[in-house]
Write a protein that holds these residues in place. Structure first.
Motif: not given
Length: 405
Positions: A206-207, A218-219, A254-258
């Motif tokens: 989702y964007m 990306p959100p 560092a860990g988010a998936i954009r």
């Protein structure tokens, strides 16, 4: 919020006759127009080329590349190993709104399944696909769901000795799930929990709108906690019943998936690898635990120079094996190999043709042509290439088999 039982799954209707006629007619042209994916570059952006990258790799020539069908926009492959041992290669067709089925040993296109629509047996923008046992799970971006199909061979008299079994797969739509949670789903991973239960994790891209160039935005970090959706699939009585277990996703820088798509797991090492395809922050593979916690490391950050894409796992019962992850160069895709346990980089290979790869599938159990297994990779949105695992193992000094290899 968990789905109500009456809405969790649409019950199957029999599609055997419909599927046969669809295969004969071919998939209908899609009613909707093509849309840019979140990970696609704008027209003004230069596509990275392996020929100019200056990276070290080994060349492994393809065993075959299927005939090109650019009108389909092929996205992801998966393999069904039939009871007679034959490999059938299924690939999602984003613009074709269905599945293309190939002979997994030779690459010939043998059938097509599906058409545009929102009913069972119909598709809108199918992306990710996975096969588990005799079930195929297909993610549909524009129907916001995962569709479950059964795979079987038509009943027929046994062939005479020395006569090849020419039956092709029969697909039947059983159910769908995820419509209440999924907004723009792409990839998935399926694993067995027990004899009659599966777990399915689906990535959701989702964007937050589009910029002036038409690229999706990306959100913000605080809205990325639902990048992965988790489901439990009950198989009691032969009819899949889905239950939503919740969502997860790191919201730290560092860990988010954009920009998510590809995902694969390894229960033996409590590991879930997820491709971060966002170029602005650095494309790489995020290392999560199976319960959805970021481990604090990203594999290949700086190593992936085009875009991290499809992921596959070659595994042995003792916990050893290899991860394969795609770097999506336009001219020829690069496939990085990492140690299964330590994630140490072991080398990379590229084919002579396959490039611009989205999905991949590693079929470890062999066939007549590929006795030690085969690695499939989509080629430039229009075909699928096959690499003999023996050739990959020889080029990178890997094992070709778990025992005696």
């Amino acid at each position: 919020m968990p789905m109500r039982p009456t809405l969790m799954l649409s019950l199957a209707f029999v599609l055997a006759g419909c599927a046969t006629s669809d295969s004969q007619r071919g998939m209908q042209a899609p009613a909707h127009s093509a849309q840019r994916e979140p990970d696609e570059r704008g027209a003004a952006d230069a596509d990275p080329l392996l020929a100019r990258a200056g990276v070290d790799y080994r060349r492994v020539d393809e065993a075959f590349v299927t005939a090109a069908t650019p009108q389909d926009n092929i996205d992801s492959p998966a393999v069904w190993r039939a009871p007679n041992g034959r490999l059938w290669l299924l690939a999602t067709a984003k613009q074709g709104d269905g599945l293309v089925i190939y002979d997994g040993d030779q690459g010939a296109s043998v059938a097509r399944y599906g058409r545009e629509g929102g009913e069972l047996g119909e598709f809108r923008r199918p992306n990710g696909i996975a096969v588990f046992g005799d079930l195929a799970f297909v993610v549909e971006r524009d129907n916001h769901r995962v569709q479950v199909l059964s795979l079987s061979l038509p009943s027929a008299p046994l062939s005479a000795p020395g006569i090849a079994d020419t039956r092709t797969p029969r697909l039947r739509a059983l159910a769908s799930f995820g419509q209440e949670q999924l907004r723009q789903p792409y990839g998935l991973w399926v694993r067995g929990i027990s004899a009659d239960e599966l777990e399915v994790i689906v990535t959701d891209a989702y964007m937050a709108g589009k910029d002036a160039k038409g690229d999706e935005i990306p959100p913000p970090l605080e809205q990325l906690g639902r990048r992965m959706q988790r489901y439990r699939i009950g198989l009691r009585g032969g009819e899949p019943v889905a239950r939503h277990l919740g969502a997860f996703g790191d919201t730290g820088a560092a860990g988010a998936i954009r920009v998510p798509e590809s995902i694969w797991g390894d229960p033996a090492h409590d590991r879930l690898l997820i491709a971060e395809e966002d170029l602005a922050t650095g494309t790489a593979i995020r290392d999560y635990t199976l319960d959805g916690r970021y481990r604090g490391q990203s594999i290949g950050l700086g190593l992936f120079k085009a875009q991290a894409e499809g992921i596959a796992l070659w595994q042995c019962d003792d916990g050893s094996g290899y991860w394969i992850a795609t770097d999506q160069y336009k001219d020829r895709s690069l496939f990085h190999v990492f140690d299964r346990a330590s994630l140490r980089h072991l080398g990379a290979f590229a084919g002579g043709t396959v490039g611009n790869t989205d999905g991949v599938w590693l079929q470890q159990s062999g066939s007549v042509r590929f006795p030690d297994g085969v690695f499939y990779a989509v080629h430039d949105d229009q075909a699928v290439g096959a690499f003999d695992w023996r050739d990959i193992a020889r080029a990178l000094n890997l094992r070709s088999r778990c025992q005696g290899g």
